[in-house]
Design a protein around this motif. Structure first.
Motif, short mmCIF file in Angstrom:
data_model
loop_
_atom_site.label_atom_id
_atom_site.label_comp_id
_atom_site.label_asym_id
_atom_site.label_seq_id
_atom_site.Cartn_x
_atom_site.Cartn_y
_atom_site.Cartn_z
N ILE A 131 2.54 -77.29 9.27
CA ILE A 131 2.15 -78.22 10.38
C ILE A 131 3.56 -78.13 11.62
CG2 ILE A 131 2.50 -80.40 11.03
CD1 ILE A 131 1.03 -81.17 8.47
N LYS A 132 4.88 -77.69 10.82
CA LYS A 132 5.97 -77.61 11.74
C LYS A 132 5.66 -76.17 12.63
CE LYS A 132 11.00 -77.81 11.60
NZ LYS A 132 12.02 -77.91 10.90
N THR A 133 5.30 -75.27 11.92
CA THR A 133 4.95 -73.98 13.02
C THR A 133 3.90 -74.55 14.20
OG1 THR A 133 5.49 -72.61 11.10
CG2 THR A 133 4.12 -71.56 13.07
N LEU A 134 2.87 -75.06 13.60
CA LEU A 134 1.84 -75.54 14.87
C LEU A 134 2.54 -76.38 15.74
CD1 LEU A 134 -1.13 -75.44 12.52
CD2 LEU A 134 -0.64 -73.92 14.30
N LEU A 135 3.25 -77.33 15.38
CA LEU A 135 4.07 -78.22 16.47
C LEU A 135 4.79 -77.41 17.09
CD1 LEU A 135 5.07 -81.10 14.02
CD2 LEU A 135 3.36 -81.27 15.96
N GLY A 136 5.45 -76.39 16.76
CA GLY A 136 6.28 -75.44 17.51
C GLY A 136 5.22 -74.84 18.65
N ALA A 137 4.15 -74.40 18.30
CA ALA A 137 3.18 -73.93 19.30
C ALA A 137 2.95 -75.12 20.46
CB ALA A 137 2.01 -73.56 18.50
N THR A 139 6.88 -83.35 3.68
CA THR A 139 7.33 -84.11 4.81
C THR A 139 7.99 -83.34 6.03
OG1 THR A 139 8.28 -85.86 2.96
CG2 THR A 139 9.01 -86.03 5.30
N HIS A 140 7.19 -83.68 7.10
CA HIS A 140 7.70 -82.77 8.40
C HIS A 140 8.55 -83.80 9.34
CE1 HIS A 140 5.22 -79.60 6.56
NE2 HIS A 140 4.48 -80.28 6.11
N GLU A 141 9.13 -83.42 9.92
CA GLU A 141 9.77 -84.00 11.11
C GLU A 141 9.78 -83.10 12.35
OE1 GLU A 141 13.26 -86.53 10.88
OE2 GLU A 141 13.33 -86.18 8.92
N ALA A 142 9.38 -83.59 13.35
CA ALA A 142 9.48 -82.68 14.73
C ALA A 142 9.49 -83.54 15.97
CB ALA A 142 8.17 -81.86 15.09
N ASP A 143 9.95 -83.15 17.00
CA ASP A 143 10.06 -83.68 18.48
C ASP A 143 8.80 -83.36 19.11
OD1 ASP A 143 12.13 -84.93 18.10
OD2 ASP A 143 13.60 -83.67 18.52
#
Length: 136
Positions: free
Chosen positions: A3-9, A118-122
């Motif tokens: 998910i974090k990689t996709l959030l980066g996208a 668990t994932h955290e992102a802006d």
């Protein structure tokens, strides 16, 4: 794909963005836009995903079928990533922080999946008309 990689996208989709789809309902706050976006992905609501996502203007320059396929592929990748981790269990959304101007903000999320990840992102959000969408 995590998910974090996709959030980066989402964050890296480009600096010049244009809505490709009309928003079905106006999302009043950046926080609501982020919650609704992740709920749409979790529930398999591709139309909701498209309504809540601000896509790069380059998609508008492509033939409609190609643009639609790219949006579909983005949704499929995001949904597959979430499903691989068991689906969304909980999502905490912090208050939006001001970005470059009043039309651009960032919402910090902390999400957990049913598999215990668990994932955290802006997550960047942008004001489009009177509502908010995920994107830059």
């Amino acid at each position: 794909m995590k998910i974090k990689t996709l959030l980066g996208a989402i964050v890296l989709t480009g600096s010049s963005l244009l809505a490709v789809t009309a928003q079905a309902a106006t999302i009043a706050t950046p926080e609501q836009a982020v919650k609704s976006y992740f709920n749409a992905v979790d529930k398999g609501d591709e139309a909701g995903f498209n309504d809540l996502m601000q896509f790069p203007d380059v998609l508008a320059q492509l033939p409609a079928e190609q643009s639609q396929q790219i949006r579909h592929d983005m949704f499929q990748q995001m949904q597959a990533s979430l499903k691989n981790e068991g689906g969304l269990k909980a999502l905490e959304v912090s208050n939006a922080q001001k970005g470059a101007d009043v039309s651009h903000m960032t919402v910090h999320i902390k999400g957990s999946t049913r598999n215990g990840e668990t994932h955290e992102a802006d997550v960047p959000v942008v004001k489009v008309g009177k509502g908010w969408k995920v994107g830059q």
